[in-house]
Scaffold this motif. Structure first.
Motif: not given
Lengths: 194, 560
Positions: B142, B305, B309, B382-384, B451-453
């Motif tokens: 991104y 996705h 955003s 989202h993003d989890t 969360m991710r990452r």
């Protein structure tokens, strides 16, 4: 059974079909570029006009003419191959290469004068796009010239006409027309839209 | 066997035969090796990430290295494992054999395609060792995170990442052109479009989807590279650029790419299930039409996705609708697969076990996809880790379960020897149980807001509870088990190549053309070009003596 290796003989439709599929993906790539450019330009609300009018419409127009003529010569070359007039085909192929080189030379003159006047690839978002799009297109022209040159050398040596390989000019022509058509989109979008 | 006559005609040196070969079978196997080795690399990266997550106090990875590992794990698994095995290996190996051709239409282009891929892989590996380390902007890269080196501290790592992806795209494009041209022009006599094995249909659909969707991402990658190297500002807001645009261009390809990987996986299943159930495929044409519909729809779902955003919220509803719509054709294909097995005489080989395992796990991925696809639900998850669990339940079945099914099924054809079935079953159960133990608890983590990452989730109080921590440790042990569970496969694979039971021509009594030639097929594939008389799934036909009827055998031949 003889020669299992030799069974895959290049057939005319292989090359044409393969080239069409390749061009389909190329259309999506340039389509992506053009879509991005159009979106940015639309979103700018006319804010680019002032900087965009420094492109040279005269040189751009000459180049459009040069490229269109080169498309004509490669069509003539294909036509000559199909009629078995190999000398004429070779000459037209030579003209196509020459016109491609002229196009790049004129583009080079444009780039030089633009950069001298302070419009570099990082000046602002319009010039970002201008150099990215025309640069990528010029790269495609260069590849096309190389392809045509390889065929030309084969034509001079006479090897191109062997084993029904003359259709390679047609396949190269498909690519060359595509590069030409990309320019037909680039020219109005970059040079003519105010 | 014309093997000797063959070598007399054309002496292949060692290099031409095994390394710089233009034979589609060798190239397919080269892709297989490359994919399997990269899978090991990707798995080891996952192990380090899991160790860090279970025991953050061990400081296994610094946050920067963790980011790089997350990025590289995703990139490797999607682009350098799934693509080479499912398209590179199965596509190259099977398409010419299944259509009754002696090779690809452009054998040398095929070789160029593999070696382009190989260089891309080397660049990616190399990027671990340049100053600043590997790319760390996520596998989606991104912007603006990826647009300027200062944001992640990674300079050449990310440039190399872009270059290696560019080479991979170029390679798959060459492959796609080859697949299409070969299938259109080189089918054997009698092999009409609706007699093609579904594997070929799936490979072709995947190739078309790839060729038509990757363009905008190539454009975006060029612009991103210019941003990084030249200093343009296409994705940098301070210079008039728009970072959201990267997401649009990336996902325009990124989402269809999911189907590029999934469809060949389905293709594997669609070959194994009828042969393993001794029944014709259920709804052959419906499967093809559904795939084509899904292929078209896959081009208009990408913004699911991007619900959070910052894009125009009015876009959420249309993209939710198309996303949920695309589950319909895929559900049809899944139902057709289940109906194929219904009341069949199931032969539970390892390949069949993995095929059924694919169905069971992919179903979970598909169903949770509906959650993610609905904008209202997605805003919450989202993003989890819910999303992480979801896409592992879709891509792991395709990339590993289906690929393993295919490897166990076609290994005899590739290497001329059988894989050991007992160890195959052990491998299946370890993988199946291990996989579910790793990823099922991740849905719960996601629902809990993980969360991710995140390199160190314990920095958040709500992720420091005993329950979350023990789940993390459980997942990590399960992941270690899943990794160790691959050992039987590695040993079995390597051992069987040299010492496995010698395979006969048609060990699974299947119908498609690749089973009508020697194992492994000679250079040129068929001694006599086959003529096709039937559709490929003529199992248990009342007209035939045996319960299978190879495509190249006419009924008259058998009865007289």
């Amino acid at each position: 059974m003889h020669g299992t290796q030799a069974n895959v003989q290049p057939r005319p439709e292989f090359g044409k079909l393969g080239m069409w599929w390749f061009l389909a993906s190329e259309i999506m790539t340039f389509g992506g570029f053009l879509a991005v450019y159009i979106l940015y330009r639309a979103a700018s609300g006319g804010g680019w006009t002032e900087t965009a009018e420094h492109v040279s419409i005269a040189l751009g127009s000459i180049n459009t003419f040069v490229l269109l003529t080169s498309s004509l010569t490669i069509v003539k070359s294909t036509e000559a191959v199909n009629q078995g007039e190999y000398d004429r085909a070779k000459n037209y192929l030579g003209w196509t290469i020459l016109l491609g080189v002229v196009f790049l030379a004129i583009k080079g003159v444009e780039y030089t004068s633009e950069i001298r006047h302070g419009f570099t690839p990082i000046t602002n978002i319009f010039w970002n796009f201008y150099f990215a799009l025309t640069g990528l297109h010029a790269l495609h022209i260069l590849v096309g010239i190389i392809i045509n040159l390889v065929l030309y050398i084969g034509a001079v040596k006479g090897t191109l006409w062997r084993e029904d390989l003359g259709h390679r000019i047609e396949v190269a022509g498909l690519y060359w027309h595509f590069v030409d058509i990309v320019w037909i989109f680039l020219f109005p979008l970059l040079y003519l839209s105010y | 066997m014309d093997h000797n006559g063959n070598t007399e005609l054309r002496e292949n040196s060692f290099w031409r035969k095994y390394l710089f070969s233009a034979d589609h079978k060798t190239i397919g196997k080269q892709y297989l090796w490359l994919g399997l080795i990269m899978a090991l690399v990707g798995g080891i990266l996952a192990y380090f990430m899991r160790k860090q997550l279970a025991w953050p106090e061990s400081e296994t990875l610094t946050p920067n290295v963790y980011n790089a590992f997350v990025t590289m794990h995703g990139t490797i698994m999607v682009f350098f494992v799934a693509m080479p095995i499912l398209l590179g290996c199965f596509g190259n190996f099977l398409i010419p054999l299944m259509i009754g051709a002696d090779d690809m239409a452009f054998p040398r282009l095929n070789m160029l395609s593999f070696w382009t891929f190989f260089v891309g892989t080397l660049l990616l590996i190399l990027s671990f060792f340049v100053p600043g380390g590997a790319a760390a902007a996520g596998w989606t890269g991104y912007a603006p995170l990826s647009a300027k080196p200062i944001y992640t501290g990674v300079n050449w790592g990310l440039n190399l990442w872009i270059l290696s992806l560019a080479l991979e795209f170029a390679s798959v494009l060459m492959g796609g052109v080859n697949f299409m041209t070969t299938a259109i022009t080189m089918r054997a006599e009698g092999m009409s479009w609706f007699r093609l094995p579904l594997m070929v249909w799936m490979q072709l659909s995947a190739a078309i989807i790839f060729m038509l969707s990757v363009g905008p991402t190539i454009a975006a990658a060029v612009l991103l590279l210019l941003d990084r190297l030249v200093g343009t500002g296409f994705f940098v807001p301070a210079q008039g650029g728009d970072p959201l645009l990267w997401q649009h261009l990336f996902w325009f390809f990124g989402h269809p790419e999911v189907y590029v990987v999934l469809l060949p996986g389905f293709g594997v299943l669609l070959e194994i299930l009828p042969a393993g159930s001794r029944k014709p495929i259920f709804g052959y044409r419906i499967i093809i039409y559904s795939t084509l519909v899904a292929g078209v729809l896959s081009f208009i779902v990408w913004a699911h996705h991007m619900f959070v955003s910052g894009m125009n919220p009015n876009l959420s509803m249309p993209f939710s609708i198309t996303t949920i719509l695309i589950s319909v054709p895929f559900a049809i294909v899944i139902f057709a697969m289940i109906a194929t097995m219904w009341r069949g005489s199931i032969r539970l080989t390892t390949a069949m076990s993995f095929a059924i395992g694919t169905l069971m796990t992919f179903l979970m991925g598909g169903v949770t996809g509906i959650f993610n696809g609905s904008a209202a639900v997605d805003i919450f998850i989202h993003d989890t880790y819910f999303v992480v669990a979801h896409f592992h339940y879709t891509l792991f079945p395709a990339t590993f379960f289906a690929a393993f099914a295919g490897i166990y099924f076609w290994f005899p054809k590739m290497f001329g020897r059988m894989l050991n079935e007992t160890w195959g079953k052990v491998h299946f159960w370890l993988t199946f149980v291990g996989f579910n133990l790793v990823f099922l608890p991740m849905f719960r983590l996601g629902m809990a807001g993980h969360m991710r990452r995140l390199a160190d989730p314990t920095q958040y109080n709500f992720l420091s509870t005993e329950s979350i921590k023990s789940t993390q440790i459980f997942i990590t042990w399960a992941a270690i088990g899943l990794l160790i569970g691959q050992a039987p496969f590695i040993v079995n694979f390597l051992r069987s190549i040299v010492a496995g039971e010698v395979a006969e021509e048609n060990p699974w009594q299947a119908n498609t053309l690749e089973w009508s030639t020697a194992s492994p097929p000679p250079h040129g594939n068929f001694e006599v070009r086959p003529i096709v008389h039937h559709d490929p799934y003529n199992y248990s036909s009342p007209d035939a003596d045996s319960d299978w009827l190879p495509q190249d055998q006419s009924l008259e031949e058998i009865t007289t």
